[in-house]
Design a protein around this motif. Structure first.
Motif, PDB file in Angstrom:
ATOM      1  N   PRO A 456       0.383   6.684  -2.949  1.00  0.00           N
ATOM      2  CA  PRO A 456       1.427   7.658  -3.314  1.00  0.00           C
ATOM      3  C   PRO A 456       2.758   6.996  -3.631  1.00  0.00           C
ATOM      4  O   PRO A 456       3.690   7.682  -4.075  1.00  0.00           O
ATOM      5  CB  PRO A 456       1.529   8.530  -2.061  1.00  0.00           C
ATOM      6  N   TRP A 457       2.846   5.673  -3.437  1.00  0.00           N
ATOM      7  CA  TRP A 457       4.137   4.995  -3.586  1.00  0.00           C
ATOM      8  C   TRP A 457       4.300   4.307  -4.935  1.00  0.00           C
ATOM      9  O   TRP A 457       5.212   3.531  -5.133  1.00  0.00           O
ATOM     10  CB  TRP A 457       4.324   3.985  -2.441  1.00  0.00           C
ATOM     11  N   GLN A 458       3.400   4.576  -5.877  1.00  0.00           N
ATOM     12  CA  GLN A 458       3.526   4.057  -7.242  1.00  0.00           C
ATOM     13  C   GLN A 458       3.712   2.537  -7.263  1.00  0.00           C
ATOM     14  O   GLN A 458       4.684   2.007  -7.794  1.00  0.00           O
ATOM     15  CB  GLN A 458       4.691   4.725  -7.974  1.00  0.00           C
ATOM     16  N   ILE A 459       2.762   1.833  -6.678  1.00  0.00           N
ATOM     17  CA  ILE A 459       2.795   0.371  -6.677  1.00  0.00           C
ATOM     18  C   ILE A 459       2.485  -0.129  -8.081  1.00  0.00           C
ATOM     19  O   ILE A 459       1.542   0.331  -8.719  1.00  0.00           O
ATOM     20  CB  ILE A 459       1.769  -0.196  -5.685  1.00  0.00           C
ATOM     21  N   ILE A 460       3.286  -1.048  -8.579  1.00  0.00           N
ATOM     22  CA  ILE A 460       3.010  -1.692  -9.862  1.00  0.00           C
ATOM     23  C   ILE A 460       2.819  -3.182  -9.609  1.00  0.00           C
ATOM     24  O   ILE A 460       3.325  -3.725  -8.613  1.00  0.00           O
ATOM     25  CB  ILE A 460       4.118  -1.413 -10.891  1.00  0.00           C
ATOM     26  N   ALA A 461       2.080  -3.865 -10.501  1.00  0.00           N
ATOM     27  CA  ALA A 461       1.640  -5.200 -10.128  1.00  0.00           C
ATOM     28  C   ALA A 461       1.268  -6.056 -11.332  1.00  0.00           C
ATOM     29  O   ALA A 461       1.117  -5.558 -12.456  1.00  0.00           O
ATOM     30  CB  ALA A 461       0.428  -5.089  -9.200  1.00  0.00           C
ATOM     31  N   MET A 478      -0.639 -11.980  -6.081  1.00  0.00           N
ATOM     32  CA  MET A 478      -0.233 -10.632  -6.480  1.00  0.00           C
ATOM     33  C   MET A 478       1.293 -10.612  -6.609  1.00  0.00           C
ATOM     34  O   MET A 478       2.005 -11.055  -5.707  1.00  0.00           O
ATOM     35  CB  MET A 478      -0.690  -9.584  -5.471  1.00  0.00           C
ATOM     36  N   PHE A 479       1.751 -10.071  -7.744  1.00  0.00           N
ATOM     37  CA  PHE A 479       3.169  -9.960  -8.098  1.00  0.00           C
ATOM     38  C   PHE A 479       3.434  -8.461  -8.170  1.00  0.00           C
ATOM     39  O   PHE A 479       2.955  -7.792  -9.090  1.00  0.00           O
ATOM     40  CB  PHE A 479       3.335 -10.649  -9.451  1.00  0.00           C
ATOM     41  N   THR A 480       4.173  -7.901  -7.186  1.00  0.00           N
ATOM     42  CA  THR A 480       4.206  -6.440  -7.049  1.00  0.00           C
ATOM     43  C   THR A 480       5.600  -5.908  -6.722  1.00  0.00           C
ATOM     44  O   THR A 480       6.467  -6.647  -6.238  1.00  0.00           O
ATOM     45  CB  THR A 480       3.250  -5.975  -5.931  1.00  0.00           C
ATOM     46  N   GLN A 481       5.771  -4.603  -6.958  1.00  0.00           N
ATOM     47  CA  GLN A 481       6.976  -3.879  -6.540  1.00  0.00           C
ATOM     48  C   GLN A 481       6.658  -2.389  -6.492  1.00  0.00           C
ATOM     49  O   GLN A 481       5.643  -1.948  -7.023  1.00  0.00           O
ATOM     50  CB  GLN A 481       8.155  -4.157  -7.478  1.00  0.00           C
ATOM     51  N   ALA A 482       7.505  -1.620  -5.816  1.00  0.00           N
ATOM     52  CA  ALA A 482       7.307  -0.168  -5.687  1.00  0.00           C
ATOM     53  C   ALA A 482       8.595   0.467  -5.140  1.00  0.00           C
ATOM     54  O   ALA A 482       9.398  -0.215  -4.494  1.00  0.00           O
ATOM     55  CB  ALA A 482       6.125   0.140  -4.747  1.00  0.00           C
ATOM     56  N   PRO A 483       8.764   1.790  -5.397  1.00  0.00           N
ATOM     57  CA  PRO A 483       8.015   2.633  -6.324  1.00  0.00           C
ATOM     58  C   PRO A 483       8.368   2.298  -7.782  1.00  0.00           C
ATOM     59  O   PRO A 483       9.478   1.839  -8.067  1.00  0.00           O
ATOM     60  CB  PRO A 483       8.474   4.047  -5.986  1.00  0.00           C
TER      61      PRO A 483
END
Length: 546
Positions: A456-461, A478-483
């Protein structure tokens, strides 16, 4: 009797004695002061009025992470009356270790030794008075940006099990994670595995210290700041930034599957096999599923991590432009400062100022000459999350003296805008496609709870698997951020020689974000992304369908 002559002689004697005394003081206090004070036979360090009660290290909320306690028992004279105690041993590679003035320290204990020992500013003046009064000196307290609640969540999530097939994925307990707030530059958690027990160091367990220092797995290496690795496809995010920001490419650019050797293949960009700088790239490494509908756009090539496309995108950007964007983030330079020593990331050989077209093509998809730290990757990630603005990364929140008065407060500080806000937004869009439609969604999730696109937190990667050659498995990233709509956190995670990043590292990412946002930040999940998600045909509509 000549009284004036006698007075003159007596004056000269006093002058000579004064000069001799001054020279002696300069010799002992300046010229040879360090060897004398470092001499283990010099017991002055351990006298009750000289051994400092070292300052504490605390997390951002005041939770004690390191404290000095009075030594109990016999046989511990070298500890100088105080023994360091660490409440979370898994933070060893961040906090470091401190034994006594006779031994080298590490980590924050070393970087801020003078503060912790009370040898800075007003505290030093007070401690000079303490020594005159035969009272032990007291050090300053250091508050980190680390949030121990987030640290514990990340430590636990690092152990998330994944399927090991010894083909795409391999067992690994080595790696690192760094969690940052991209809007402030604060490091909120930092995990390096394997680790060691700093309390056994502090207790002067010589056998254990020797074992750790000679362990080939290097448990006393901070892998976040000092581990250099092949980044694999996570570095396509860097190439995408450079290509979009410089105007060399657009996410809508088309790539085809024309047969090699045909006129069309020579005239337009290819997705399966292409000639770059006289070298053939592909068909191996194209990373596209059979049955892909061509042409595909650059956004789709990013979602499905196609090496052949990114070899061409990098070459089109040009070596000098691509290197310039790397240098804006400190790659190959010492421009980025931090509270711990950081190994210098690099994208070319020592002394080499540029790249050949072939080298650039390989570097552009994260292979070739690319060797970077997870810390370096977090800088790229933070700038994308913060609309192109890079904040000074920091691990220190504030330093207070023994009375509680603030000596230093580290406020957030901008250090540049390496990419435009529009570029950052486009890269986030592309990362959204990875999580919804590409390598961040498909093929690795053993249960729906592990899939990034269902969070539900709209993880992008962006996933990555850095090939290291020989029989060794790839470095998994893994290269990620959210929301996605307004990033609050950036997380870089990697496992050494674990194979495919999405399949091995991906499973730890969702529980990190889910628990941090719900348990620590106590946020409400964001509204659905305006363009929808994979469940309502987003992937097909955007040309990102697998």
């Amino acid at each position: 009797m000549n009284i004036s002559s006698n007075i003159r002689k007596l004056t000269n004697l006093f002058v000579i004695l004064f000069i001799a005394l001054s020279a002696g003081l300069v010799y002992w206090q300046v010229i040879v002061s360090q060897p004398v004070t470092a001499n283990i036979k010099n017991g002055r360090h351990c006298q009750s009025d000289s051994a400092p009660k070292r300052g504490r290290i605390l997390d951002r909320n005041g939770v004690v992470l390191a404290v000095s306690r009075p030594v109990t028992g016999t046989g511990k004279a070298s500890l100088c009356g105080w023994q360091r105690y660490y409440t979370d041993p898994q933070l060893a590679n961040v906090l470091g270790t401190y034994i006594s003035p006779f031994f080298l320290s590490s980590g924050i204990e070393r970087s801020y030794n003078n503060y912790l020992n009370g040898d800075m500013g007003v505290t030093k003046f007070s401690n000079n008075l303490n020594q005159v009064l035969h009272r032990p000196p007291v050090g300053d307290d250091i508050y980190l940006t680390i949030d121990i609640r987030i640290q514990k969540i990340v430590e636990n999530a690092f152990n998330t099990p994944y399927i090991v097939d010894n083909d795409h994925t391999f067992a690994s307990d080595k790696g690192s994670v760094i969690v940052t707030d991209p809007k402030t530059g604060d490091v909120l958690a930092m995990v390096s595995r394997p680790g060691y027990d700093p309390n056994r160091f502090a207790a002067l367990d010589l056998q254990y210290i020797d074992q750790i220092n000679h362990d080939p797995t290097q448990p006393n290496l901070n892998r976040v700041t000092s581990g250099l690795y092949v980044p694999g496809s996570t570095y396509k995010a860097v190439t995408l930034m450079a290509a979009l920001d410089s105007g060399a490419s657009q996410l809508s650019d088309q790539f085809y599957d024309d047969p090699p050797g045909t006129t069309q293949a020579a005239q337009r960009p290819q997705a399966i096999q292409a000639q770059v700088g006289g070298e053939t790239f592909g068909p191996s490494g194209n990373n596209l599923n059979q049955g892909t509908n061509f042409p595909i756009n650059l956004a789709s090539a990013f979602s499905h991590s196609d090496n052949i496309v990114f070899a061409q995108v990098g070459a089109k950007t040009g070596a000098q432009s691509w290197l310039d964007y790397n240098q804006r983030f400190g790659v190959g330079t010492n421009n980025i400062k931090f509270d711990l020593p950081v190994a210098q990331s690099r994208v070319n050989d020592s002394g080499q100022s540029t790249l050949s077209v072939n080298q650039l093509a390989e570097n552009s998809f994260g292979q070739g000459k690319d060797f970077v730290t997870p810390f370096q990757m977090s800088l790229f990630d933070d700038a994308v999350a913060n609309n192109g603005t890079l904040m000074q990364p920091q691990l220190i929140s504030k330093i207070v003296d023994p009375s509680g008065a603030a000596l230093r407060t580290d406020a957030p500080q901008e250090i540049g805008t390496p990419i435009k806000d529009t570029t950052a937004s486009q890269v986030r869009d592309a990362m959204f496609g990875v999580a919804q439609c590409g390598s961040g969604r498909l093929g690795f999730a053993t249960t729906s709870a592990a899939q990034l696109n269902l969070s539900p937190w709209q993880i992008i990667a962006k996933t990555g698997s850095g090939q290291v050659g020989g029989n060794a498995a790839a470095q998994a990233w893994m290269f990620t951020q959210a929301p996605y709509t307004n990033p609050r956190l950036s997380i870089i995670a990697m496992k050494e020689n674990a194979g495919e990043g999405g399949q091995s590292v991906g499973l730890m990412i969702r529980p990190m974000y889910d628990q941090i946002f719900s348990q620590v930040y106590k946020m409400q999940p964001p509204a659905p992304a305006p363009q929808g998600d994979y469940t309502n045909g987003y992937c097909e509509k955007m040309g990102l369908a697998p």
